[in-house]
Scaffold this motif. Structure first.
Motif, mmCIF file in Angstrom:
data_model
loop_
_atom_site.group_PDB
_atom_site.id
_atom_site.type_symbol
_atom_site.label_atom_id
_atom_site.label_comp_id
_atom_site.label_asym_id
_atom_site.label_seq_id
_atom_site.Cartn_x
_atom_site.Cartn_y
_atom_site.Cartn_z
ATOM 1 N N GLU A 298 0.849 -1.303 -0.007
ATOM 2 C CA GLU A 298 -0.078 0.131 0.137
ATOM 3 C C GLU A 298 0.708 1.318 -0.017
ATOM 4 O OE1 GLU A 298 -3.147 -0.195 -0.448
ATOM 5 O OE2 GLU A 298 -3.331 -2.295 -0.408
ATOM 6 N N ASP A 299 1.800 1.240 0.608
ATOM 7 C CA ASP A 299 2.766 2.443 0.785
ATOM 8 C C ASP A 299 4.076 2.463 -0.293
ATOM 9 O OD1 ASP A 299 4.185 0.160 1.898
ATOM 10 O OD2 ASP A 299 5.242 1.253 3.331
ATOM 11 N N PHE A 300 3.531 1.670 -1.394
ATOM 12 C CA PHE A 300 4.753 1.633 -2.329
ATOM 13 C C PHE A 300 4.602 3.001 -3.158
ATOM 14 C CE2 PHE A 300 6.498 0.846 -6.630
ATOM 15 C CZ PHE A 300 7.761 -0.145 -6.259
ATOM 16 N N PRO A 301 5.647 3.854 -3.931
ATOM 17 C CA PRO A 301 5.594 5.051 -4.419
ATOM 18 C C PRO A 301 4.987 4.715 -5.885
ATOM 19 C CG PRO A 301 7.818 4.172 -4.392
ATOM 20 C CD PRO A 301 7.104 3.296 -3.532
ATOM 21 N N LEU A 302 3.874 5.151 -5.932
ATOM 22 C CA LEU A 302 3.187 5.274 -7.104
ATOM 23 C C LEU A 302 2.107 6.367 -7.111
ATOM 24 C CD1 LEU A 302 0.206 3.966 -6.524
ATOM 25 C CD2 LEU A 302 1.476 1.861 -6.370
ATOM 26 N N ILE A 303 1.713 6.776 -8.476
ATOM 27 C CA ILE A 303 0.757 7.902 -8.656
ATOM 28 C C ILE A 303 -0.507 7.141 -8.497
ATOM 29 C CG2 ILE A 303 -0.453 9.351 -10.605
ATOM 30 C CD1 ILE A 303 2.549 9.748 -11.482
ATOM 31 N N ASP A 304 -1.569 7.858 -7.598
ATOM 32 C CA ASP A 304 -2.615 7.470 -7.545
ATOM 33 C C ASP A 304 -3.563 8.276 -8.018
ATOM 34 O OD1 ASP A 304 -5.199 6.618 -6.266
ATOM 35 O OD2 ASP A 304 -4.794 6.914 -4.289
ATOM 36 N N ALA A 305 -4.363 7.505 -9.063
ATOM 37 C CA ALA A 305 -5.271 8.546 -10.057
ATOM 38 C C ALA A 305 -6.432 9.323 -9.113
ATOM 39 C CB ALA A 305 -5.932 7.807 -11.215
ATOM 40 N N ALA A 306 -6.655 8.581 -8.189
ATOM 41 C CA ALA A 306 -7.923 8.956 -7.373
ATOM 42 C C ALA A 306 -7.565 10.355 -6.653
ATOM 43 C CB ALA A 306 -8.050 7.992 -6.264
ATOM 44 N N VAL A 307 -6.541 10.601 -6.436
ATOM 45 C CA VAL A 307 -6.068 12.087 -5.906
ATOM 46 C C VAL A 307 -5.597 12.996 -6.852
ATOM 47 C CG1 VAL A 307 -5.567 11.008 -3.888
ATOM 48 C CG2 VAL A 307 -3.530 11.315 -5.561
ATOM 49 N N LEU A 308 -5.813 12.617 -8.268
ATOM 50 C CA LEU A 308 -5.246 13.713 -9.318
ATOM 51 C C LEU A 308 -6.576 14.434 -9.737
ATOM 52 C CD1 LEU A 308 -3.004 11.414 -11.689
ATOM 53 C CD2 LEU A 308 -2.361 13.276 -9.885
ATOM 54 N N PRO A 309 -6.120 15.639 -10.153
ATOM 55 C CA PRO A 309 -7.353 16.336 -10.793
ATOM 56 C C PRO A 309 -7.928 15.605 -11.928
ATOM 57 C CG PRO A 309 -5.333 17.709 -10.350
ATOM 58 C CD PRO A 309 -4.882 16.364 -10.098
ATOM 59 N N THR A 310 -9.272 15.947 -12.178
ATOM 60 C CA THR A 310 -9.710 15.296 -13.174
ATOM 61 C C THR A 310 -9.191 15.438 -14.554
ATOM 62 O OG1 THR A 310 -11.551 16.694 -13.207
ATOM 63 C CG2 THR A 310 -12.065 14.887 -11.992
ATOM 64 N N ALA A 311 -8.617 16.539 -14.669
ATOM 65 C CA ALA A 311 -8.133 17.029 -15.987
ATOM 66 C C ALA A 311 -6.779 16.342 -16.326
ATOM 67 C CB ALA A 311 -7.738 18.673 -15.851
ATOM 68 N N ILE A 312 -6.280 15.344 -15.545
ATOM 69 C CA ILE A 312 -5.022 14.791 -15.828
ATOM 70 C C ILE A 312 -5.531 13.432 -16.140
ATOM 71 C CG2 ILE A 312 -3.109 13.885 -14.845
ATOM 72 C CD1 ILE A 312 -2.684 16.599 -13.176
ATOM 73 N N PHE A 313 -5.078 13.078 -17.257
ATOM 74 C CA PHE A 313 -5.406 11.317 -17.504
ATOM 75 C C PHE A 313 -3.970 10.949 -18.468
ATOM 76 C CE2 PHE A 313 -6.811 14.299 -20.740
ATOM 77 C CZ PHE A 313 -6.627 13.550 -21.860
ATOM 78 N N ASN A 314 -4.247 9.775 -18.622
ATOM 79 C CA ASN A 314 -3.258 8.756 -19.557
ATOM 80 C C ASN A 314 -1.663 9.125 -18.776
ATOM 81 O OD1 ASN A 314 -4.941 8.072 -21.383
ATOM 82 N ND2 ASN A 314 -4.448 9.788 -23.067
ATOM 83 N N VAL A 315 -1.715 8.691 -17.426
ATOM 84 C CA VAL A 315 -0.421 9.203 -16.614
ATOM 85 C C VAL A 315 0.467 8.032 -17.179
ATOM 86 C CG1 VAL A 315 0.533 8.949 -14.322
ATOM 87 C CG2 VAL A 315 -1.908 9.885 -14.917
#
Length: 341
Positions: A298-315
């Motif tokens: 759970e604490d592994f470093p990765l980008i969580d789409a749930a906390v990104l602004p909706t304008a950001i996609f295709n990470v």
């Protein structure tokens, strides 16, 4: 059993053709209810011919997939083997070529022979041939929309390295389970899954400090109640001692039993790979400089789409492996721990 149709066609090409010979033919497979014949027409186009009991019902004929490069026709000709005129169902290459498609037709025709070799029910022969041609139709669609590239083959190299580690020569069932758990050919899933363990494979040509590319925000997302592992193969181009994807495929085929080998070839076909058609221009020779494995928690470093602004996609992002030592595990222990069943 595989049928060396390439040799058969070469031998047919050496025969002297008479004025009445519409096709030069050679029987390659007796099915009991009919036969399969290899042939070459007057323009030296190769074909597989199926003698018919009479004209094929158009409902059956229209079920055959039609795609560029293959001609399907039912015609009445002299059968020089039986010395009588018969109806034939003819699967023929549309043109004589010298590029890769020329060799592919050997595989298509051999595939037809293989799938019908034990069929004793006349109508089911057509059903089986339709299955084969549909598969090859999908193959051509795949290579036309997503042609093989060096980067795709580099990724496949890593998956084959891992697959080679978990394959065993001991038994057919074990090999089948190992292959069934390989999903690298299905881009919507993790590369491998066994029981409740997922394994994502990454390759990189980066020198130290090592890093890898993560292609989406979900690629390292751990499914609930499952374990997820990341196995990274750090590669370097090595033209003297390195191996290619083709070398790895051949090594894996050498340890596979007959039916698992068929499964393996089918999986490769889904991504547009036929081993003996891989051209040197896209084949790199790699050696493995390091293998690094991690358990994604759970604490592994990765980008969580749930906390990104909706304008950001295709990470798409890079991951510095030196910063992930807290989650590092022994790569060999990972292979030994996985239950392939």
């Amino acid at each position: 059993m595989r049928y060396n149709l390439k040799t058969v066609f070469e031998q047919l090409n050496t025969r002297i053709r008479t004025a009445n010979d519409e096709y030069l033919i050679e029987e390659v497979l007796a099915l009991g209810v009919t036969t399969l014949i290899a042939g070459i027409d007057e323009q030296n186009k190769r074909c597989i011919i199926l003698p018919l009991k009479g004209p094929l019902d158009m409902q059956i004929y229209n079920r055959f997939p039609k795609w560029h490069g293959l001609t399907i026709a039912q015609e009445k000709h002299m059968n020089t083997i039986t010395k009588g005129r018969e109806w034939f169902l003819i699967f023929k290459e549309s043109s004589v070529r010298t590029d890769m498609s020329h060799e592919i037709f050997i595989h298509i025709f051999e595939d037809i022979c293989e799938i019908v070799k034990q069929e004793v029910t006349y109508p089911r022969i057509f059903d089986k041939i339709i299955v084969v041609l549909t598969k090859w139709e999908q193959f051509f669609a795949r290579i036309n929309t997503s042609p093989l590239s060096k980067s795709v083959l580099q990724g496949l190299f890593g998956e084959l390295l891992f697959l080679q580690k978990i394959l065993f020569q001991g038994g057919e069932e074990q090999q089948i389970h190992a292959l069934d758990g390989w999903y690298g050919t299905d881009y919507s899933k993790k590369d491998f899954q066994y029981q409740k363990d997922f394994i994502e494979i990454k390759t990189s040509l980066k020198k130290k400090p090592y890093s890898i590319r993560i292609s989406s925000d979900t690629q390292l997302k751990k499914p609930a109640d499952y374990r997820l592992f990341l196995c990274c193969y750090m590669l370097e181009v090595d033209k003297q001692l390195g191996k290619s994807v083709k070398n790895l495929i051949e090594e894996i085929q050498d340890i596979l039993l007959e039916y698992p080998k068929t499964i393996f070839k089918e999986k490769l076909l889904k991504i547009g790979v036929i081993s003996d058609l891989l051209i040197p221009d896209i084949l790199e020779l790699y050696s493995v400089s390091d293998v690094l494995a991690y358990e994604i928690k759970e604490d592994f470093p990765l980008i969580d789409a749930a906390v990104l602004p909706t304008a950001i996609f295709n990470v798409d992002y890079s991951l510095a492996l030196d910063e992930c030592n807290a989650w590092k595990i022994n790569a060999q222990h990972l292979v030994e721990e996985i239950e392939v069943e």
